[in-house]
Design a protein around this motif. Structure first.
Motif, PDB file in Angstrom:
ATOM      1  N   ARG A 129       5.445  -0.302  -8.898  1.00 24.70           N
ATOM      2  CA  ARG A 129       5.074   0.994  -9.469  1.00 24.70           C
ATOM      3  C   ARG A 129       3.967   1.684  -8.660  1.00 24.70           C
ATOM      4  N   GLU A 130       2.904   0.960  -8.355  1.00 24.91           N
ATOM      5  CA  GLU A 130       1.786   1.574  -7.646  1.00 24.91           C
ATOM      6  C   GLU A 130       2.180   1.991  -6.238  1.00 24.91           C
ATOM      7  N   THR A 131       3.047   1.220  -5.606  1.00 22.23           N
ATOM      8  CA  THR A 131       3.495   1.593  -4.263  1.00 22.23           C
ATOM      9  C   THR A 131       4.325   2.869  -4.307  1.00 22.23           C
ATOM     10  N   LEU A 132       5.149   3.037  -5.340  1.00 29.25           N
ATOM     11  CA  LEU A 132       5.936   4.260  -5.486  1.00 29.25           C
ATOM     12  C   LEU A 132       5.041   5.495  -5.526  1.00 29.25           C
ATOM     13  N   ALA A 133       3.879   5.343  -6.159  1.00 28.77           N
ATOM     14  CA  ALA A 133       2.969   6.480  -6.289  1.00 28.77           C
ATOM     15  C   ALA A 133       2.412   6.947  -4.952  1.00 28.77           C
ATOM     16  N   THR A 134       2.537   6.130  -3.920  1.00 30.40           N
ATOM     17  CA  THR A 134       2.023   6.492  -2.592  1.00 30.40           C
ATOM     18  C   THR A 134       3.104   7.066  -1.687  1.00 30.40           C
ATOM     19  N   LYS A 135       4.330   7.234  -2.183  1.00 31.89           N
ATOM     20  CA  LYS A 135       5.472   7.600  -1.340  1.00 31.89           C
ATOM     21  C   LYS A 135       5.710   9.098  -1.196  1.00 31.89           C
TER      22      LYS A 135
END
Length: 340
Positions: free
Chosen positions: A97-103
């Motif tokens: 989830r947190e990685t998606l927020a950086t995409k």
């Protein structure tokens, strides 16, 4: 359900998994020609000059499918008068989830075409994300909205969403959280989804594509597939219908000009057009030949003869004598049977 509506159902369900949405299952190693062929089978036209991406990539299964996952769902093409409405979903592990927020995923309407294409390519190559899409053709939409049993666009959208969720579950994805950009009243929609999938946690709200990166990613998938499919259909139009389609929205002057130039006075529009839209209804009223249908029973004159020989009398007084019955039955001494 009339024959046209049934045909639309058959077209949409021809590639459906267990009768849900028409979702493609094209593996990452599938060839471009195979992808194009399966895309055509699911309602997307075959690729012409423009290459149409696969409509899903969740097969073969990923190792992380057995982990708790989240899912985002959004659509593209709800308002246009031309082409399909596409619902798409993106799934990923909860731990991602947190990685998606950086995409840099965002509401597709706020992005340029080049930005959407770049983000879609990155998503398709991301080993921690999968996507799937459901293309609802213009003929399918209009056939249901104007069929004998009319179905609203919201109801069509809800069934597409349910079909996508079921397809991911059938594919082995262990969904736990689902985020959806609402259709209609969010509380009613959420309650309906919870009844369908009691083990899942749903977040249904307006502007979810701007609030949750996983929904933003789904909106990008839907928009790219919808726009690309329309480009392919434009390239494949017969010469008599060729021309610039515009952006496909009723308010676009280019789209309006193409519709006006391609409205047959007897048969109306080609299947690319959602003839249930008000824009098309006005054009059909203004430019097409009016059809006068044969009068129904309510309009029959009082002197119209009717086949009454099969209607039973008010009582059985004439049964034994045969009086009042058609000669066919009297001459053959045929009697009514009360029970078999």
């Amino acid at each position: 359900m009339d024959l046209y509506e049934a045909a639309c159902d058959a077209e949409h369900a021809s590639t459906a998994a267990d009768g849900a949405a028409a979702v493609l299952t094209i593996g990452a190693t599938g060839s471009a020609s195979a992808a194009a062929g399966q895309a055509h089978a699911a309602g997307f036209p075959a690729a012409g000059h423009t290459v149409l991406p696969p409509a899903s990539n969740f097969q073969p299964a990923r190792d992380w499918f057995t982990q708790p996952c989240l899912l985002g769902i959004d659509e593209a093409g709800r308002g246009p008068v031309l082409g399909a409405m596409v619902y798409a979903c993106v799934a990923a592990p909860l731990a991602y989830r947190e990685t998606l927020a950086t995409k840099s995923y965002a509401d597709s309407k706020t992005l340029t075409e080049a930005e959407r294409s770049k983000l879609f390519a990155a998503l398709a190559a991301d080993s921690n994300c999968v996507y799937a899409a459901d293309a609802l053709s213009a003929a399918f939409i209009s056939g249901h909205m104007l069929g004998r049993t009319r179905v609203s666009l919201n109801a069509i959208a809800e069934q597409s969403t349910i079909g996508l969720i079921q397809s991911l579950l059938n594919g082995g994805v262990q969904l736990k959280e689902v985020y959806i950009d609402t259709v209609g009243d969010p509380d009613r929609y959420k309650a309906k989804l919870e009844r369908e999938f009691p083990g899942l946690s749903f977040t249904v709200c307006p502007k979810a594509d701007a609030l949750y990166p996983v929904v933003s990613a789904a909106s990008i998938v839907a928009k790219v597939l919808r726009d690309t499919a329309l480009q392919v259909e434009e390239q494949q139009l017969p010469a008599k219908h060729a021309g610039n389609l515009g952006n496909g929205y009723p308010s676009d002057p280019v789209t309006q000009a193409w519709l006006a130039a391609n409205c047959d006075p007897v048969f109306g529009f080609i299947p690319l057009v959602r003839f249930s839209w008000e824009t098309c209804s006005r054009m059909l009223d203004e430019h097409c030949v009016r059809v006068t249908w044969a009068a129904g029973a309510a309009a029959e004159p009082a002197s119209q003869q009717k086949l009454s020989c099969f209607r039973p009398p008010a009582d059985n007084s004439t049964e034994s004598s045969g009086m009042g019955r058609h000669p066919y039955f009297r001459l053959r001494k045929l009697q009514r049977v009360a029970a078999f």
